[in-house]
Design a protein around this motif. Structure first.
Motif, PDB file in Angstrom:
ATOM      1  N   LEU A 105      42.155  43.805  28.061  1.00 47.97           N
ATOM      2  CA  LEU A 105      43.535  43.345  28.186  1.00 47.97           C
ATOM      3  C   LEU A 105      43.789  42.078  27.364  1.00 47.97           C
ATOM      4  O   LEU A 105      44.874  41.911  26.796  1.00 47.97           O
ATOM      5  N   ARG A 106      42.815  41.199  27.287  1.00 49.43           N
ATOM      6  CA  ARG A 106      42.960  40.010  26.434  1.00 49.43           C
ATOM      7  C   ARG A 106      43.099  40.410  24.972  1.00 49.43           C
ATOM      8  O   ARG A 106      43.827  39.765  24.219  1.00 49.43           O
ATOM      9  N   GLY A 107      42.448  41.504  24.603  1.00 50.00           N
ATOM     10  CA  GLY A 107      42.590  42.033  23.244  1.00 50.00           C
ATOM     11  C   GLY A 107      44.005  42.497  22.947  1.00 50.00           C
ATOM     12  O   GLY A 107      44.414  42.560  21.789  1.00 50.00           O
ATOM     13  N   ASP A 108      44.754  42.807  24.000  1.00 44.91           N
ATOM     14  CA  ASP A 108      46.171  43.183  23.850  1.00 44.91           C
ATOM     15  C   ASP A 108      47.084  41.961  23.889  1.00 44.91           C
ATOM     16  O   ASP A 108      48.308  42.097  23.913  1.00 44.91           O
ATOM     17  N   GLY A 109      46.487  40.767  23.961  1.00 45.25           N
ATOM     18  CA  GLY A 109      47.272  39.539  23.962  1.00 45.25           C
ATOM     19  C   GLY A 109      47.752  39.097  25.329  1.00 45.25           C
ATOM     20  O   GLY A 109      48.606  38.219  25.434  1.00 45.25           O
ATOM     21  N   LEU A 110      47.207  39.684  26.380  1.00 40.63           N
ATOM     22  CA  LEU A 110      47.622  39.315  27.725  1.00 40.63           C
ATOM     23  C   LEU A 110      46.827  38.122  28.245  1.00 40.63           C
ATOM     24  O   LEU A 110      45.670  37.932  27.884  1.00 40.63           O
ATOM     25  N   SER A 111      47.464  37.355  29.105  1.00 39.74           N
ATOM     26  CA  SER A 111      46.792  36.260  29.799  1.00 39.74           C
ATOM     27  C   SER A 111      46.136  36.858  31.041  1.00 39.74           C
ATOM     28  O   SER A 111      46.823  37.444  31.889  1.00 39.74           O
ATOM     29  N   VAL A 112      44.812  36.730  31.153  1.00 43.63           N
ATOM     30  CA  VAL A 112      44.077  37.375  32.233  1.00 43.63           C
ATOM     31  C   VAL A 112      43.247  36.344  32.987  1.00 43.63           C
ATOM     32  O   VAL A 112      42.515  35.566  32.375  1.00 43.63           O
ATOM     33  N   THR A 113      43.368  36.356  34.315  1.00 42.35           N
ATOM     34  CA  THR A 113      42.452  35.595  35.153  1.00 42.35           C
ATOM     35  C   THR A 113      41.544  36.596  35.856  1.00 42.35           C
ATOM     36  O   THR A 113      41.958  37.714  36.178  1.00 42.35           O
ATOM     37  N   LEU A 114      40.308  36.178  36.058  1.00 38.35           N
ATOM     38  CA  LEU A 114      39.289  37.063  36.609  1.00 38.35           C
ATOM     39  C   LEU A 114      38.562  36.343  37.725  1.00 38.35           C
ATOM     40  O   LEU A 114      38.152  35.192  37.569  1.00 38.35           O
ATOM     41  N   HIS A 115      38.405  37.026  38.854  1.00 35.27           N
ATOM     42  CA  HIS A 115      37.695  36.463  40.002  1.00 35.27           C
ATOM     43  C   HIS A 115      36.781  37.529  40.591  1.00 35.27           C
ATOM     44  O   HIS A 115      37.220  38.661  40.827  1.00 35.27           O
ATOM     45  N   HIS A 116      35.523  37.159  40.815  1.00 32.17           N
ATOM     46  CA  HIS A 116      34.561  38.060  41.455  1.00 32.17           C
ATOM     47  C   HIS A 116      34.371  37.591  42.893  1.00 32.17           C
ATOM     48  O   HIS A 116      33.630  36.645  43.152  1.00 32.17           O
ATOM     49  N   ARG A 117      35.049  38.241  43.820  1.00 31.64           N
ATOM     50  CA  ARG A 117      35.046  37.804  45.211  1.00 31.64           C
ATOM     51  C   ARG A 117      33.652  37.843  45.847  1.00 31.64           C
ATOM     52  O   ARG A 117      33.274  36.941  46.583  1.00 31.64           O
ATOM     53  N   ASP A 118      32.872  38.892  45.554  1.00 32.50           N
ATOM     54  CA  ASP A 118      31.631  39.111  46.294  1.00 32.50           C
ATOM     55  C   ASP A 118      30.368  39.131  45.438  1.00 32.50           C
ATOM     56  O   ASP A 118      29.283  39.425  45.946  1.00 32.50           O
ATOM     57  N   LEU A 119      30.469  38.799  44.182  1.00 36.16           N
ATOM     58  CA  LEU A 119      29.328  38.883  43.265  1.00 36.16           C
ATOM     59  C   LEU A 119      28.129  38.076  43.753  1.00 36.16           C
ATOM     60  O   LEU A 119      26.983  38.509  43.622  1.00 36.16           O
ATOM     61  N   ASP A 120      28.353  36.918  44.319  1.00 27.68           N
ATOM     62  CA  ASP A 120      27.242  36.051  44.722  1.00 27.68           C
ATOM     63  C   ASP A 120      26.862  36.179  46.195  1.00 27.68           C
ATOM     64  O   ASP A 120      26.050  35.400  46.707  1.00 27.68           O
ATOM     65  N   LYS A 121      27.392  37.176  46.860  1.00 31.81           N
ATOM     66  CA  LYS A 121      27.007  37.407  48.256  1.00 31.81           C
ATOM     67  C   LYS A 121      25.684  38.166  48.297  1.00 31.81           C
ATOM     68  O   LYS A 121      25.310  38.827  47.336  1.00 31.81           O
ATOM     69  N   PRO A 122      24.969  38.093  49.417  1.00 32.68           N
ATOM     70  CA  PRO A 122      23.684  38.794  49.528  1.00 32.68           C
ATOM     71  C   PRO A 122      23.840  40.308  49.397  1.00 32.68           C
ATOM     72  O   PRO A 122      24.887  40.874  49.698  1.00 32.68           O
ATOM     73  N   VAL A 123      22.748  40.928  48.981  1.00 28.32           N
ATOM     74  CA  VAL A 123      22.716  42.382  48.892  1.00 28.32           C
ATOM     75  C   VAL A 123      22.920  42.960  50.292  1.00 28.32           C
ATOM     76  O   VAL A 123      22.309  42.507  51.257  1.00 28.32           O
ATOM     77  N   VAL A 124      23.793  43.941  50.384  1.00 27.99           N
ATOM     78  CA  VAL A 124      24.019  44.627  51.652  1.00 27.99           C
ATOM     79  C   VAL A 124      22.941  45.685  51.805  1.00 27.99           C
ATOM     80  O   VAL A 124      22.755  46.526  50.922  1.00 27.99           O
TER      81      VAL A 124
END
Length: 126
Positions: A105-124
């Protein structure tokens, strides 16, 4: 400039965040969690990235999602379009998909914010 917010998450860590588009990656795309050598890695690790991105259909889904985002952005209402993409634990498929969607999407010139809510949580354990 049009704005897009992307949130990756894990369904096993709670409800999906509110979004215009919610992409469920749990049932149709290769899960690195099932491989013991990948289970404790995250989307930051190249073997996980290669596994997820090598799954048939991921590239097509990225393009289809980018097209859907463009459709929302051309609608009559102004404002940020939110995309939430989830996998089981939020450590593998969802963050990789989110990062590649943001790049696309940034390649299309859009302003993009990105958040990884659970990436750093323990393995389930499942």
């Amino acid at each position: 400039m049009s704005a897009v917010e992307i949130v990756s998450f894990g369904y096993l860590h709670g409800e999906p965040p509110p979004a215009h588009l919610t992409i469920d990656l749990r049932h149709h795309f290769k899960d690195p969690h099932v491989s013991p050598e990948l289970r404790y890695m995250t989307a930051r690790d190249e073997p996980v990235r290669a596994t997820v991105l090598g799954t048939p259909g991921i590239a097509d889904l990225l393009e289809a999602t980018a097209t859907a985002v463009a459709a929302f952005l051309t609608g009559p209402s102004a404002g940020t379009v939110t995309v939430a993409d989830g996998c089981a634990g939020g450590r593998h498929r969802a963050p990789i998909f989110a990062e590649h969607l943001a790049h696309r999407l940034r390649g299309d010139g859009l302003s993009v914010t990105l958040h990884h809510r659970d990436l750093d949580k323990p393995v389930v354990q499942r």
